[in-house]
Motif scaffolding. Structure first.
Motif, PDB file in Angstrom:
ATOM      1  N   ALA A  76       0.825  -1.211   0.000  1.00 42.23           N
ATOM      2  CA  ALA A  76       0.000   0.000   0.000  1.00 42.23           C
ATOM      3  C   ALA A  76       0.861   1.263   0.000  1.00 42.23           C
ATOM      4  N   GLY A  77       2.187   1.097  -0.093  1.00 43.32           N
ATOM      5  CA  GLY A  77       3.076   2.238  -0.101  1.00 43.32           C
ATOM      6  C   GLY A  77       3.341   2.814   1.274  1.00 43.32           C
ATOM      7  N   ILE A  78       3.139   2.011   2.315  1.00 39.26           N
ATOM      8  CA  ILE A  78       3.399   2.450   3.697  1.00 39.26           C
ATOM      9  C   ILE A  78       4.625   1.703   4.186  1.00 39.26           C
ATOM     10  N   TYR A  79       5.665   2.436   4.515  1.00 40.08           N
ATOM     11  CA  TYR A  79       6.901   1.789   4.954  1.00 40.08           C
ATOM     12  C   TYR A  79       6.875   1.565   6.455  1.00 40.08           C
ATOM     13  N   LEU A  80       7.050   0.310   6.854  1.00 44.85           N
ATOM     14  CA  LEU A  80       7.232  -0.041   8.256  1.00 44.85           C
ATOM     15  C   LEU A  80       8.667  -0.518   8.432  1.00 44.85           C
ATOM     16  N   PRO A  81       9.364  -0.065   9.472  1.00 42.89           N
ATOM     17  CA  PRO A  81      10.742  -0.520   9.687  1.00 42.89           C
ATOM     18  C   PRO A  81      10.811  -2.043   9.753  1.00 42.89           C
ATOM     19  N   HIS A  82      11.808  -2.633   9.093  1.00 44.29           N
ATOM     20  CA  HIS A  82      11.980  -4.081   9.109  1.00 44.29           C
ATOM     21  C   HIS A  82      13.409  -4.406   8.682  1.00 44.29           C
ATOM     22  N   ALA A  83      13.824  -5.648   8.937  1.00 45.74           N
ATOM     23  CA  ALA A  83      15.177  -6.064   8.552  1.00 45.74           C
ATOM     24  C   ALA A  83      15.167  -7.501   8.065  1.00 45.74           C
ATOM     25  N   CYS A  84      15.060  -8.473   8.995  1.00 47.33           N
ATOM     26  CA  CYS A  84      15.292  -9.867   8.611  1.00 47.33           C
ATOM     27  C   CYS A  84      14.128 -10.504   7.875  1.00 47.33           C
ATOM     28  N   VAL A  85      12.911 -10.039   8.119  1.00 46.70           N
ATOM     29  CA  VAL A  85      11.639 -10.584   7.610  1.00 46.70           C
ATOM     30  C   VAL A  85      11.479 -12.076   7.892  1.00 46.70           C
ATOM     31  N   HIS A  86      12.145 -12.577   8.909  1.00 42.39           N
ATOM     32  CA  HIS A  86      12.014 -13.975   9.320  1.00 42.39           C
ATOM     33  C   HIS A  86      11.496 -14.106  10.751  1.00 42.39           C
ATOM     34  N   GLY A  87      11.098 -13.007  11.372  1.00 44.04           N
ATOM     35  CA  GLY A  87      10.595 -13.066  12.739  1.00 44.04           C
ATOM     36  C   GLY A  87      11.664 -13.281  13.781  1.00 44.04           C
ATOM     37  N   LEU A  88      12.900 -12.890  13.454  1.00 43.98           N
ATOM     38  CA  LEU A  88      14.010 -13.195  14.347  1.00 43.98           C
ATOM     39  C   LEU A  88      14.725 -11.976  14.922  1.00 43.98           C
ATOM     40  N   CYS A  89      14.612 -10.811  14.285  1.00 45.28           N
ATOM     41  CA  CYS A  89      15.429  -9.678  14.742  1.00 45.28           C
ATOM     42  C   CYS A  89      14.651  -8.664  15.572  1.00 45.28           C
ATOM     43  N   GLY A  90      13.329  -8.589  15.415  1.00 44.21           N
ATOM     44  CA  GLY A  90      12.521  -7.678  16.220  1.00 44.21           C
ATOM     45  C   GLY A  90      12.439  -6.260  15.697  1.00 44.21           C
ATOM     46  N   THR A  91      13.055  -5.964  14.552  1.00 39.38           N
ATOM     47  CA  THR A  91      13.039  -4.606  14.019  1.00 39.38           C
ATOM     48  C   THR A  91      11.620  -4.130  13.687  1.00 39.38           C
ATOM     49  N   CYS A  92      10.757  -5.039  13.268  1.00 41.00           N
ATOM     50  CA  CYS A  92       9.416  -4.666  12.799  1.00 41.00           C
ATOM     51  C   CYS A  92       8.362  -4.749  13.902  1.00 41.00           C
ATOM     52  N   LYS A  93       8.770  -4.665  15.142  1.00 37.65           N
ATOM     53  CA  LYS A  93       7.824  -4.803  16.260  1.00 37.65           C
ATOM     54  C   LYS A  93       6.817  -3.646  16.269  1.00 37.65           C
ATOM     55  N   ILE A  94       5.551  -3.978  16.395  1.00 40.06           N
ATOM     56  CA  ILE A  94       4.477  -2.986  16.430  1.00 40.06           C
ATOM     57  C   ILE A  94       3.532  -3.284  17.587  1.00 40.06           C
ATOM     58  N   GLN A  95       2.680  -2.310  17.902  1.00 39.23           N
ATOM     59  CA  GLN A  95       1.702  -2.449  18.972  1.00 39.23           C
ATOM     60  C   GLN A  95       0.325  -2.686  18.378  1.00 39.23           C
ATOM     61  N   VAL A  96      -0.354  -3.737  18.836  1.00 39.50           N
ATOM     62  CA  VAL A  96      -1.728  -3.992  18.408  1.00 39.50           C
ATOM     63  C   VAL A  96      -2.653  -3.246  19.366  1.00 39.50           C
ATOM     64  N   LEU A  97      -3.386  -2.261  18.854  1.00 43.61           N
ATOM     65  CA  LEU A  97      -4.290  -1.458  19.677  1.00 43.61           C
ATOM     66  C   LEU A  97      -5.681  -2.083  19.759  1.00 43.61           C
ATOM     67  N   ASP A  98      -6.061  -2.790  18.693  1.00 39.60           N
ATOM     68  CA  ASP A  98      -7.379  -3.416  18.685  1.00 39.60           C
ATOM     69  C   ASP A  98      -7.368  -4.581  17.694  1.00 39.60           C
ATOM     70  N   GLY A  99      -7.995  -5.686  18.061  1.00 36.80           N
ATOM     71  CA  GLY A  99      -8.075  -6.843  17.188  1.00 36.80           C
ATOM     72  C   GLY A  99      -7.167  -7.975  17.634  1.00 36.80           C
ATOM     73  N   GLU A 100      -7.249  -9.091  16.902  1.00 39.99           N
ATOM     74  CA  GLU A 100      -6.504 -10.297  17.243  1.00 39.99           C
ATOM     75  C   GLU A 100      -5.576 -10.686  16.099  1.00 39.99           C
TER      76      GLU A 100
END
Length: 350
Positions: free
Chosen positions: A29-53
């Protein structure tokens, strides 16, 4: 089935398909979120879930600890939705980022050339134009069995073809396939553009490129793009390889430096035989840069691309020469194996 994903603090709502990761939906969608490994191992893309599962997917317990899961945090690179979502991410404004949406493409392999004994140039002709910023990369689907691999684009956006510089990695399935089986005329698929590695043109200051190995691809594209744009401030390319046989595009850079008075080219060889005819710098990239600029890097913006050891040594040298974090940019491709060794880096992933 699809869900709605609202990303704060932007307040922007996009569609999120079933089994699609939050990161993939945002990038498309053209929205950049910080990320690095894309394997779920480095934690760079950590975000907060405010609502939902969410389903945390393959997030490691090191990158996303149990107490963080209880605090409704997740990793965007592997989290999928189980309901409509509202999340909060650290989104930084960058006046030079075009925030181009990720798209899928098909292309034909038009040329293959051995650039060095270990690096192969591969040229692709996409079915439709690809819009990207010089310095970005694509994810190329190598095969259905092997999956995709990330490769920087070595051509500027004005080029009708895309050039990839593929270094053969010992034991690597993907690079072995591209070196041994890919042929001219083959059809391939890729997605892109990815990454935040591009020249900060709005700063309008002299530019310093450090490149090593196949890491030359991004600086080559960025340099050519600057010259095409009529950039008139100093541009310095410090480019290192082990031996002269591995120093590809050397003649082209020499010719460019003759044509453009603001371009300075500094090649360096770290393991060239002493009795060879090489009369250029002998040593490592960071040492060549220190010698070329008298260990004073103030007033530049530096862009580093190459092996991790080269990048680490170059960062140290730049800091010793009084250039600091806000003016140093680097991007490392991190494999699943590499990501397990990721520690808190001195620089944010770009």
């Amino acid at each position: 089935m699809s869900y709605e994903l609202t990303i704060e603090p932007l307040g922007q709502t996009i569609d999120l398909e079933e089994e699609q990761t939050i990161l993939d939906a945002a990038l498309r969608a053209g929205i950049y979120l910080p990320h690095a490994c894309v394997h779920g191992l480095c934690g760079t893309c950590k975000i907060q879930v405010l609502d939902g599962e969410v389903d945390h997917g393959e997030a490691s317990t090191f990158a996303l600890m149990d107490f963080e899961r209880e605090e409704q945090k997740t990793l965007a690179c592997c989290a999928t939705a189980e309901s409509d979502l509202v999340v909060e991410a650290e989104i930084e404004e960058d006046p030079d980022a075009r925030n181009l949406p990720i798209q899928d493409y098909a292309a034909e392999v038009t040329r293959i050339e051995d650039l060095t004994p270990t690096i192969r140039g591969i040229w692709l002709k996409p079915d439709r134009p690809v819009d990207y910023q010089a310095g970005q990369y694509i994810n190329l689907t190598v095969s259905a069995e092997i999956g995709s691999r990330a490769f920087s684009l070595a051509t500027p956006p004005s080029s009708g073809e895309l050039e990839l510089n593929v270094r053969r990695v010992p034991g690597g399935e993907g690079t072995a396939y591209l070196h041994e089986q890919l042929a001219v005329g083959d059809r391939v698929h890729f997605s892109g553009p990815y990454g935040r590695f591009f020249v900060k043109k709005s700063a309008h200051v002299p530019v310093l490129f450090f490149a090593g190995g196949s890491g030359l691809a991004s600086p080559k594209a960025m340099l050519l793009d600057l010259l095409e744009d009529g950039f008139d401030l100093p541009i310095i390319l410090v480019y290192g390889q082990r031996t002269r046989a591995e120093l590809y595009y050397h003649e082209e850079f020499l010719e460019l430096a003759q044509r453009y008075p603001n371009l300075r080219y500094v090649p360096a060889l770290s393991d060239e035989p002493e009795d060879s005819e090489w009369d250029g710098f002998r040593g490592y990239v960071h040492e060549a840069a220190q010698a070329a600029l008298a260990n004073d890097f103030r007033g530049h913006k530096a862009y580093l691309c190459g092996p991790p050891l080269m990048i680490d040594a170059s960062i140290s040298a730049l800091m010793q020469g009084r250039l600091f974090e806000k003016d140093i940019y680097t991007e490392k491709f991190i494999s699943a194996a590499d990501a397990q060794q990721v520690r808190s880096p001195p620089f944010r992933s770009l």
